[in-house]
Design a protein around this motif. Structure first.
Motif, PDB file in Angstrom:
ATOM      1  N   UNK A 170      -1.162   6.985   0.978  1.00 42.13           N
ATOM      2  CA  UNK A 170      -2.500   7.477   0.651  1.00 42.13           C
ATOM      3  C   UNK A 170      -3.523   6.344   0.626  1.00 42.13           C
ATOM      4  N   UNK A 171      -3.137   5.212   0.071  1.00 33.34           N
ATOM      5  CA  UNK A 171      -4.071   4.096  -0.025  1.00 33.34           C
ATOM      6  C   UNK A 171      -4.473   3.577   1.353  1.00 33.34           C
ATOM      7  N   UNK A 172      -3.509   3.317   2.214  1.00 37.51           N
ATOM      8  CA  UNK A 172      -3.827   2.764   3.525  1.00 37.51           C
ATOM      9  C   UNK A 172      -4.556   3.786   4.396  1.00 37.51           C
ATOM     10  N   UNK A 173      -4.183   5.037   4.302  1.00 40.38           N
ATOM     11  CA  UNK A 173      -4.873   6.074   5.074  1.00 40.38           C
ATOM     12  C   UNK A 173      -6.317   6.211   4.607  1.00 40.38           C
ATOM     13  N   UNK A 174      -6.535   6.172   3.284  1.00 39.16           N
ATOM     14  CA  UNK A 174      -7.898   6.276   2.752  1.00 39.16           C
ATOM     15  C   UNK A 174      -8.730   5.061   3.140  1.00 39.16           C
ATOM     16  N   UNK A 175      -8.115   3.874   3.076  1.00 41.05           N
ATOM     17  CA  UNK A 175      -8.819   2.654   3.476  1.00 41.05           C
ATOM     18  C   UNK A 175      -9.225   2.727   4.940  1.00 41.05           C
ATOM     19  N   UNK A 176      -8.311   3.133   5.796  1.00 42.91           N
ATOM     20  CA  UNK A 176      -8.583   3.199   7.222  1.00 42.91           C
ATOM     21  C   UNK A 176      -9.689   4.202   7.515  1.00 42.91           C
ATOM     22  N   UNK A 177      -9.621   5.357   6.893  1.00 40.10           N
ATOM     23  CA  UNK A 177     -10.653   6.378   7.112  1.00 40.10           C
ATOM     24  C   UNK A 177     -12.000   5.907   6.588  1.00 40.10           C
ATOM     25  N   UNK A 178     -11.991   5.275   5.440  1.00 45.05           N
ATOM     26  CA  UNK A 178     -13.241   4.765   4.860  1.00 45.05           C
ATOM     27  C   UNK A 178     -13.891   3.741   5.794  1.00 45.05           C
ATOM     28  N   UNK A 179     -13.077   2.874   6.389  1.00 42.89           N
ATOM     29  CA  UNK A 179     -13.617   1.862   7.293  1.00 42.89           C
ATOM     30  C   UNK A 179     -14.257   2.480   8.534  1.00 42.89           C
ATOM     31  N   UNK A 180     -13.794   3.654   8.927  1.00 41.86           N
ATOM     32  CA  UNK A 180     -14.358   4.314  10.111  1.00 41.86           C
ATOM     33  C   UNK A 180     -15.805   4.740   9.895  1.00 41.86           C
TER      34      UNK A 180
ATOM     35  N   UNK B 280       0.830  -1.191   0.000  1.00 38.59           N
ATOM     36  CA  UNK B 280       0.000   0.000   0.000  1.00 38.59           C
ATOM     37  C   UNK B 280       0.872   1.252   0.000  1.00 38.59           C
ATOM     38  N   UNK B 281       0.426   2.246  -0.727  1.00 35.04           N
ATOM     39  CA  UNK B 281       1.038   3.566  -0.567  1.00 35.04           C
ATOM     40  C   UNK B 281       0.435   4.198   0.689  1.00 35.04           C
TER      41      UNK B 281
END
Length: 428
Positions: A353-363, A350-351
């Motif tokens: 941006x990708x992991x941060x976006x995934x984590x935020x989306x899951x919230x 993951x870049x």
């Protein structure tokens, strides 16, 4: 919330009410509440076909018997197996633990407890919050994150089968006050998704020696989640795994890598030598002393905090390792405390941006809330499941005479969750 429709609902055709608080919640008030409950269910999209469920008098000395009778009454009235049991209890009543032990372990029917003092007011917002949980326990979905919420295509999992996992451990108190060496068993919990949207979770529980933070049977728990995923996806196994581990301190990171990460790898090999999913392992920490402020007041939200979705991955983060702070929940009062996420292993590549976006989306997928939460949802669910495991252990200790179907006593270990709830979010 009252104007919102759930993403996916299951018709409520067979259910019953067990009233353990008749002094505070008489039949007339209960009838008024049930009328409100049925009306609001329709506005949220839940089709309640049995509008007058059977009502059973609750006896705190025979919790299992009362729940069993209510389930049979519901089945007789609807000619269908009971889907859920609604239990009215007194505030902070210990009967809660015994209800959960009977419903989750013995009967295999989800239960929803409500405090009599709150249910008696029949507040629309309270009813709506209860129905958020009921819909999940029936097998529905409350919310999903729309694909167009990812316009840059930085949510990278959906191209291949994936499982998002949360893990946590709950520690019990000392058996003798002050004797920390002699404690009640700790409860290890692991949850994992099994649907394409990543909002339905199955859960697995284990007990382990008191005070032990490293999960002792993580490999076995993971194997159960993979088996559940395969049953719901035509035998397919996940190609990608993302694990969010809650509750570990920085001093335990190496132990997690040496034990839990290796258990995952060994479990994959034991399932099938050809089963080699890409794995990302992330820790989530809320207990730290870092806070984030807006340097320009114009950038703050109405509460004076940084807006939800703020990420900090420079300056206060490690210069070489992969970590970041995420403020995923807007502040209402006081100063927002971000969650610190640390990547211990990542072969999904993951870049940031990708992991941060995934984590935020899951919230945004936490099904008990209509807004984002401050801890990534799988870790939050694992915490809830661990607490449910604690309820089951305590209920087993409290009422061994009531639950003859389950081994009792402090040495009996974790009561087994009924097979019919293996893919049910009963712990919400």
């Amino acid at each position: 919330m009252r104007a919102e429709q759930f993403s996916e609902t299951v018709p409520l055709e067979s259910w019953a009410v067990v009233n353990f608080a008749e002094r505070q919640f008489n039949p007339q008030r209960l009838g008024e509440f049930l009328g409100q409950f049925v009306r609001f269910g329709g506005s949220n999209g839940i089709v309640i076909r049995l509008t007058q469920p059977p009502i059973v008098h609750g006896n705190v000395n025979d919790v299992e018997g009362c729940l069993r009778m209510a389930a049979k009454d519901a089945e007789r009235r609807s000619n269908k197996p009971c889907q859920i049991l609604i239990c009215i209890i007194n505030d902070f009543d210990k009967v809660y633990n015994r209800i959960k032990l009977a419903s989750d372990s013995v009967l295999g029917i989800p239960s929803q407890c409500m405090q009599a003092s709150k249910a008696a007011r029949a507040n629309p917002q309270y009813i709506a919050n209860v129905q958020l949980k009921v819909n999940l326990k029936l097998g529905g979905k409350n919310f999903t994150v729309a694909p167009n919420g990812d316009p840059r295509g930085i949510f990278p999992l959906e191209s291949k089968p994936y499982v998002i996992i949360g893990a946590d451990v709950s520690h019990g108190p000392a058996l003798v006050r002050g004797d920390t060496a002699n404690r009640k068993p700790s409860v290890a919990a692991m949850v994992g998704t099994f649907d394409r949207e990543g909002v339905k979770y199955a859960g697995v529980l284990r007990d382990q020696p008191g005070g032990t933070e490293i999960i002792q049977d993580l490999g076995g728990m993971f194997a159960q989640l993979v088996d559940n995923f395969a049953r719901h996806n035509k035998g397919l196994r996940p190609a990608r795994l993302v694990v969010y581990r809650d509750g570990v301190s920085e001093g335990q990171f190496q132990q997690v890598i040496d034990s839990e990460l290796m258990q995952l790898r060994r479990a994959c090999m034991q399932i099938d030598p050809a089963f080699r999913p890409f794995l990302t392992f992330v820790t989530a920490q809320k207990r730290h002393n870092s806070k984030v402020f807006a340097s320009n007041p114009k950038d703050a939200d109405r509460s004076g905090n940084v807006p939800s979705g703020t990420v900090v991955d420079t300056t206060i983060c490690h210069p070489k390792e992969f970590d970041f702070f995420l403020v995923s929940q807007g502040g209402l009062q006081g100063t927002s405390r971000p969650t610190h996420y640390k990547v211990l292993f990542d072969d999904n590549k993951f870049t940031p941006d990708q992991l941060q976006a995934l984590t935020y989306r899951l919230c945004f997928t936490f099904a008990r809330a209509t807004r984002s939460v401050g801890l990534v949802t799988p870790a939050y669910y694992a915490d809830l499941l661990a607490e449910r495991g604690r309820n089951l252990l305590d209920g087993d200790d409290e009422s061994s005479s009531e639950t003859s179907s389950v081994a009792s006593g402090p040495q009996a270990g974790m009561p087994t969750i009924h097979p019919s709830l293996s893919a049910n979010m009963y712990f919400i």
